[in-house]
Motif scaffolding. Structure first.
Motif, PDB file in Angstrom:
ATOM      1  N   ASP A   1      -8.657 -11.556   1.948  1.00 32.46           N
ATOM      2  CA  ASP A   1      -9.823 -10.731   2.262  1.00 32.46           C
ATOM      3  C   ASP A   1     -11.114 -11.546   2.153  1.00 32.46           C
ATOM      4  OD1 ASP A   1     -11.299  -8.412   2.796  1.00 32.46           O
ATOM      5  OD2 ASP A   1     -11.537  -7.998   0.659  1.00 32.46           O
TER       6      ASP A   1
ATOM      7  N   LYS B   1       0.104  -6.721   4.162  1.00 33.01           N
ATOM      8  CA  LYS B   1      -0.407  -6.842   5.529  1.00 33.01           C
ATOM      9  C   LYS B   1      -1.098  -5.545   5.943  1.00 33.01           C
ATOM     10  CE  LYS B   1       2.257  -6.968   9.418  1.00 33.01           C
ATOM     11  NZ  LYS B   1       3.394  -7.489  10.203  1.00 33.01           N
TER      12      LYS B   1
ATOM     13  N   LEU C   1      -4.499  -5.062   4.267  1.00 34.75           N
ATOM     14  CA  LEU C   1      -5.578  -5.866   4.840  1.00 34.75           C
ATOM     15  C   LEU C   1      -5.991  -5.332   6.208  1.00 34.75           C
ATOM     16  CD1 LEU C   1      -4.296  -9.349   3.730  1.00 34.75           C
ATOM     17  CD2 LEU C   1      -6.529  -8.421   3.174  1.00 34.75           C
ATOM     18  N   LYS C   2      -5.010  -4.927   7.007  1.00 37.97           N
ATOM     19  CA  LYS C   2      -5.350  -4.432   8.350  1.00 37.97           C
ATOM     20  C   LYS C   2      -6.114  -3.123   8.280  1.00 37.97           C
ATOM     21  CE  LYS C   2      -1.935  -6.888  10.878  1.00 37.97           C
ATOM     22  NZ  LYS C   2      -1.188  -7.034  12.106  1.00 37.97           N
TER      23      LYS C   2
ATOM     24  N   PHE D   1      -9.913  -3.026   8.177  1.00 39.10           N
ATOM     25  CA  PHE D   1     -10.696  -3.272   9.388  1.00 39.10           C
ATOM     26  C   PHE D   1     -10.421  -2.253  10.488  1.00 39.10           C
ATOM     27  CE2 PHE D   1     -10.370  -7.269   7.138  1.00 39.10           C
ATOM     28  CZ  PHE D   1     -11.697  -7.620   7.069  1.00 39.10           C
ATOM     29  N   GLU D   2      -9.688  -1.196  10.132  1.00 35.11           N
ATOM     30  CA  GLU D   2      -9.403  -0.183  11.141  1.00 35.11           C
ATOM     31  C   GLU D   2     -10.676   0.548  11.548  1.00 35.11           C
ATOM     32  OE1 GLU D   2      -6.424   2.689   9.995  1.00 35.11           O
ATOM     33  OE2 GLU D   2      -4.888   1.174  10.386  1.00 35.11           O
TER      34      GLU D   2
END
Lengths: 248, 248
Positions: free
Chosen positions: B155, B237, B240-241, B244-245
């Protein structure tokens, strides 16, 4: 045959497989392991023909030659000033690069810049040991008086500026503020009205948060339209004054 | 099986083998895992990792200037890890705050577990600080800490060639199991083996053992951890994704 495992403009994490096979080339932020291309940092995938690269979404600013940044004085040295660059490395502004005035030997350097003074400077050199040299000779490079300082993620600076400065000039139009954006993620804002300054700050924070979301310009335009006060001046193209440009 | 046989009673000894796990899990089943990224706003990167009742927060600061100066490395950046269990975190027996022999060791092994994936080559003289805090613990803290730190480092935009996933495996009586909780960890006839693995290469970056184990069982433990690590990577994973959604 080679195959891409992710979508274009997708957020990927370190170690994630981006493509298999030898048909693609690893670029910035990626590496090849066997016949796979893997991500070597967190970022947004960009596929340009056969080249796969990552656009970083986070990370501390790393000084680069030619960058225009906003720093502040932390120390007075024998022949210049130590400048904080909002990165792991401080920089030196030598007096011969700071002014064209004659400075006598042993002169009091605080007459020119005091500790805490903010300034727009340009990086002229970064050595292998990450020693950074700065200059103040150049268009728009100056000491910043008044206004307020805002710190943003340095990776979002291109989004805040926009193509040919389109985004920042839009904020300037709507808020009537003077805005300078340093490549190191420090933003300087000065406006006549605190409310307008605040709107500029909120807008920049919003860009920072939503930089990777498509339709950014329209979203920001909508935000500015909505939050512009009823008595606020109509957006107008202000004549660009000297030192107000942001042609980074 | 402490039985008083001197009293002359004929006692039928019930075999107390470990047939079923205390909390009803399958032997190769982990506790429920949750993870999040970017929860500490002022850190450059942060991660939260919860596995059963064990909860770890990690915050990453830097690369930034390193103090004390004598610890700087002019060749590459330094990774500094600080592991800490909060005083109220365990089962009522207060953990004395501040560095202890145990927390110093765990800080050290955590640093060694993370170092193979991070690339600090361009951050000469700088430091990347990782702070791991455990507000609630139920065994497996170093593994949870490593998983959280891995999320936090990614991050923070630190160049990393892979993610590190960590989980403990072990033996209770004659049963091999994965992700021991405190009851299993403190079982009188048992072994606890925390293992950290790089996700892609499945190389081991941390292995410690508390107890005695046959080499066959150790191989079995490593295989179990390999399987569990894939699940952990998936959780990391997604965490972290998700940060940023759109709309997050």
């Amino acid at each position: 045959m080679g195959e891409i495992q992710v979508k274009d403009k997708e957020v990927v994490v370190p170690g994630e497989t981006l493509a298999t096979g030898m048909d693609f080339l690893p670029s910035y932020g990626t590496y090849r392991e066997g016949d796979k291309i893997l991500a070597s940092r967190l970022g947004l995938v960009t596929i340009e023909g056969k080249v796969i690269k990552l656009v970083p979404l986070s990370g501390v600013y790393h000084p680069k030659r030619g960058d225009t940044i906003i720093g502040h004085v932390t120390e007075i040295l024998l022949s210049g000033w130590r400048i904080d660059t909002n990165s792991a490395y401080s920089a030196v502004l030598n007096m011969k690069d700071a002014t064209s005035e004659f400075i006598a030997r042993g002169a009091d350097l605080t007459k020119y810049f005091e500790i805490g003074d903010c300034m727009m400077v340009k990086i002229i050199n970064v050595t292998s040991q990450n020693l950074v040299d700065l200059t103040m000779k150049g268009p728009g490079l100056r000491k910043l008086r008044g206004g307020r300082i805002l710190s943003v993620n340095a990776n979002k600076v291109p989004r805040i500026i926009g193509k040919q400065g389109s985004m920042v000039s839009m904020i300037k139009q709507y808020t009537n503020c003077r805005i300078l954006v340093g490549q190191n993620g420090i933003v300087w804002i000065q406006g006549e009205d605190p409310a307008q300054e605040l709107l500029a700050v909120q807008t920049i924070k919003k860009i920072e948060r939503e930089a990777h979301i498509p339709g950014l310009t329209d979203n920001i335009k909508g935000f500015l339209e909505k939050n512009r006060g009823p008595n606020a001046p109509q957006p107008q193209a202000r004549p660009q004054s000297e030192g107000d440009t942001n042609d980074l | 099986m402490r039985l008083n046989l001197r009293q002359g009673h004929r006692v039928r000894v019930i075999p107390m083998t470990y047939e079923k796990r205390f909390d009803g899990r399958a032997f190769d089943e982990m506790r429920p895992i949750e993870a999040k990224a970017g929860i500490i706003k002022r850190a450059h990167g942060s991660g939260w990792f919860k596995i059963g009742n064990t909860e770890a927060y990690a915050a990453v600061y830097g690369p930034r200037e390193m103090f004390p100066r004598f610890m700087q490395n002019p060749k590459k950046g330094v990774l500094r890890v600080h592991y800490n269990m909060m005083p109220f975190s365990s089962a009522g027996d207060r953990v004395r705050p501040g560095p202890s022999r145990r927390s110093k060791e765990i800080s050290h092994v955590t640093q060694k577990a993370l170092l193979p994936v991070v690339d600090l080559g361009e951050f000469s003289n700088a430091v990347v600080d990782v702070f791991i805090e455990l507000p609630q613990t139920d065994a497996g803290t170093r593994c949870a800490g490593i998983c959280a730190a891995s999320i936090a480092l990614a991050d923070a935009g630190i160049p990393m060639k892979d993610m590190v996933c960590a989980i403990s495996a072990g033996r209770v009586d004659d049963k091999m199991l994965v992700d021991l909780n405190y009851e299993e960890d403190s079982h009188e006839n048992g072994v606890d083996i925390p293992i950290a693995m790089l996700h892609n290469s499945k190389k081991i970056s941390l292995i410690q053992m508390d107890g005695e184990l046959s080499s066959d069982d150790l191989k079995k433990a490593v295989e179990m951890v390999k399987k569990a690590c894939d699940e952990i990577f998936e959780v990391q994973k997604q965490a972290l994704k998700k940060k940023f959604e759109i709309g997050n």
